[in-house]
Design a protein around this motif. Structure first.
Motif, PDB file in Angstrom:
ATOM      1  N   SER A  89       0.973  -1.679  -0.351  1.00 38.52           N
ATOM      2  CA  SER A  89       0.152  -0.062   0.046  1.00 38.52           C
ATOM      3  C   SER A  89       0.983   0.875   0.074  1.00 38.52           C
ATOM      4  O   SER A  89       1.644   1.006   0.584  1.00 38.52           O
ATOM      5  CB  SER A  89      -0.876   0.219   1.576  1.00 38.52           C
ATOM      6  OG  SER A  89      -1.689  -0.838   1.872  1.00 38.52           O
ATOM      7  N   LEU A  90      -0.079   2.183  -0.632  1.00 40.67           N
ATOM      8  CA  LEU A  90       0.552   3.845  -0.147  1.00 40.67           C
ATOM      9  C   LEU A  90      -0.010   4.964  -0.030  1.00 40.67           C
ATOM     10  O   LEU A  90      -1.472   4.363  -0.489  1.00 40.67           O
ATOM     11  CB  LEU A  90       1.788   3.690  -1.289  1.00 40.67           C
ATOM     12  CG  LEU A  90       2.991   3.386  -2.068  1.00 40.67           C
ATOM     13  CD1 LEU A  90       3.620   3.347  -3.178  1.00 40.67           C
ATOM     14  CD2 LEU A  90       4.497   3.863  -0.908  1.00 40.67           C
ATOM     15  N   ARG A 132     -10.075  -0.976  -4.837  1.00 39.28           N
ATOM     16  CA  ARG A 132      -8.392  -0.903  -4.590  1.00 39.28           C
ATOM     17  C   ARG A 132      -7.690   0.398  -3.871  1.00 39.28           C
ATOM     18  O   ARG A 132      -6.947   0.812  -2.587  1.00 39.28           O
ATOM     19  CB  ARG A 132      -7.883  -1.862  -4.774  1.00 39.28           C
ATOM     20  CG  ARG A 132      -7.875  -2.955  -6.039  1.00 39.28           C
ATOM     21  CD  ARG A 132      -6.856  -3.360  -6.772  1.00 39.28           C
ATOM     22  NE  ARG A 132      -6.539  -3.121  -7.642  1.00 39.28           N
ATOM     23  CZ  ARG A 132      -5.478  -1.991  -8.573  1.00 39.28           C
ATOM     24  NH1 ARG A 132      -4.064  -2.226  -7.368  1.00 39.28           N
ATOM     25  NH2 ARG A 132      -5.036  -1.095  -8.851  1.00 39.28           N
ATOM     26  N   PHE A 133      -8.274   1.519  -4.629  1.00 39.72           N
ATOM     27  CA  PHE A 133      -8.008   2.227  -3.827  1.00 39.72           C
ATOM     28  C   PHE A 133      -8.799   3.207  -3.842  1.00 39.72           C
ATOM     29  O   PHE A 133     -10.988   3.401  -3.794  1.00 39.72           O
ATOM     30  CB  PHE A 133      -7.912   3.498  -5.573  1.00 39.72           C
ATOM     31  CG  PHE A 133      -6.237   2.900  -6.411  1.00 39.72           C
ATOM     32  CD1 PHE A 133      -6.246   1.638  -5.684  1.00 39.72           C
ATOM     33  CD2 PHE A 133      -5.213   3.430  -7.551  1.00 39.72           C
ATOM     34  CE1 PHE A 133      -4.383   1.100  -6.314  1.00 39.72           C
ATOM     35  CE2 PHE A 133      -4.339   2.905  -8.101  1.00 39.72           C
ATOM     36  CZ  PHE A 133      -3.746   1.838  -7.205  1.00 39.72           C
ATOM     37  N   ASN A 150      -3.312  -2.756  -2.270  1.00 37.21           N
ATOM     38  CA  ASN A 150      -3.602  -4.415  -3.536  1.00 37.21           C
ATOM     39  C   ASN A 150      -2.499  -4.002  -4.699  1.00 37.21           C
ATOM     40  O   ASN A 150      -3.054  -4.347  -5.837  1.00 37.21           O
ATOM     41  CB  ASN A 150      -4.735  -4.368  -3.535  1.00 37.21           C
ATOM     42  CG  ASN A 150      -4.903  -6.280  -3.711  1.00 37.21           C
ATOM     43  OD1 ASN A 150      -3.258  -6.796  -3.637  1.00 37.21           O
ATOM     44  ND2 ASN A 150      -5.330  -6.367  -4.967  1.00 37.21           N
ATOM     45  N   LEU A 151      -1.655  -3.158  -3.944  1.00 39.24           N
ATOM     46  CA  LEU A 151      -0.726  -2.708  -5.269  1.00 39.24           C
ATOM     47  C   LEU A 151      -0.311  -3.982  -6.539  1.00 39.24           C
ATOM     48  O   LEU A 151       0.208  -4.337  -6.215  1.00 39.24           O
ATOM     49  CB  LEU A 151       0.227  -1.675  -4.846  1.00 39.24           C
ATOM     50  CG  LEU A 151      -0.454  -0.028  -4.431  1.00 39.24           C
ATOM     51  CD1 LEU A 151       0.633   0.497  -3.638  1.00 39.24           C
ATOM     52  CD2 LEU A 151      -0.455   0.429  -5.970  1.00 39.24           C
ATOM     53  N   LYS A 152      -0.409  -3.639  -8.228  1.00 39.73           N
ATOM     54  CA  LYS A 152       0.178  -4.547  -8.841  1.00 39.73           C
ATOM     55  C   LYS A 152       1.095  -3.250  -8.983  1.00 39.73           C
ATOM     56  O   LYS A 152       1.137  -2.863  -9.915  1.00 39.73           O
ATOM     57  CB  LYS A 152      -1.473  -4.345  -9.363  1.00 39.73           C
ATOM     58  CG  LYS A 152      -2.095  -5.287  -9.056  1.00 39.73           C
ATOM     59  CD  LYS A 152      -3.691  -4.808  -9.825  1.00 39.73           C
ATOM     60  CE  LYS A 152      -4.253  -6.145  -9.086  1.00 39.73           C
ATOM     61  NZ  LYS A 152      -5.628  -6.842  -9.825  1.00 39.73           N
ATOM     62  N   PRO A 153       1.842  -4.405 -10.088  1.00 40.21           N
ATOM     63  CA  PRO A 153       3.054  -4.496 -11.343  1.00 40.21           C
ATOM     64  C   PRO A 153       2.498  -2.382 -12.212  1.00 40.21           C
ATOM     65  O   PRO A 153       3.268  -2.344 -12.361  1.00 40.21           O
ATOM     66  CB  PRO A 153       3.456  -5.212 -11.620  1.00 40.21           C
ATOM     67  CG  PRO A 153       3.772  -6.305 -10.483  1.00 40.21           C
ATOM     68  CD  PRO A 153       1.812  -6.025  -9.597  1.00 40.21           C
ATOM     69  N   GLU A 154       1.963  -3.493 -12.895  1.00 39.03           N
ATOM     70  CA  GLU A 154       0.901  -2.425 -13.795  1.00 39.03           C
ATOM     71  C   GLU A 154       0.426  -1.109 -13.254  1.00 39.03           C
ATOM     72  O   GLU A 154      -0.057  -0.286 -13.837  1.00 39.03           O
ATOM     73  CB  GLU A 154      -0.452  -3.224 -14.205  1.00 39.03           C
ATOM     74  CG  GLU A 154      -1.245  -3.617 -13.456  1.00 39.03           C
ATOM     75  CD  GLU A 154      -1.188  -5.418 -12.704  1.00 39.03           C
ATOM     76  OE1 GLU A 154       0.054  -5.633 -12.800  1.00 39.03           O
ATOM     77  OE2 GLU A 154      -2.616  -5.904 -13.073  1.00 39.03           O
TER      78      GLU A 154
END
Length: 125
Positions: A16-17, A69-70, A87-91
């Motif tokens: 998360s950020l 997610r955001f 739940n960040l993803k590489p994309e």
């Protein structure tokens, strides 16, 4: 009018950020009928909208790829707009920009009245 983003960084997938967009005091109150938005730009791609919120906080917009997610929010007392990213993803990797507009919400990044310098988000797999 100045918008300054912060909170970016490097995080592993699933992490998360929380991004912040601080606006000058006079600027924030002048957007009573407007929108604040977060855009992002991945390498080699155009800007795409991530989420948006009205100054009043009563209306929202989320792109499908971040729904669930955001979360976008704002604190008018602190003249700040936030983007909580879970739940960040590489994309999700890219430079994230804050933007503001008076009046109705436009579709394109270039149509916003004011834009920040961006903060880098990198998500490793």
């Amino acid at each position: 009018v100045h918008l300054v983003e912060s909170g970016g960084g490097l995080v592993q997938a699933g992490g998360s950020l929380r991004l912040s967009c601080a606006a000058s005091t006079r600027a924030f109150s002048s957007f009573v009928q407007g929108w604040f938005a977060w855009f992002r730009q991945a390498p080699g791609k155009d800007h795409e909208i991530v989420a948006a919120i009205t100054w009043s906080g009563t209306d929202f917009f989320y792109s499908d790829f971040v729904k669930g997610r955001f979360t976008i929010s704002r604190d008018n007392d602190k003249n700040t707009v936030f983007l909580q990213m879970n739940n960040l993803k590489p994309e999700d990797t890219g430079v994230y920009y804050c933007a503001a507009v008076r009046g109705s919400r436009p579709y394109f990044y270039a149509q916003y009245d004011y834009r920040g310098q961006g903060t880098q988000v990198a998500v490793s797999s």
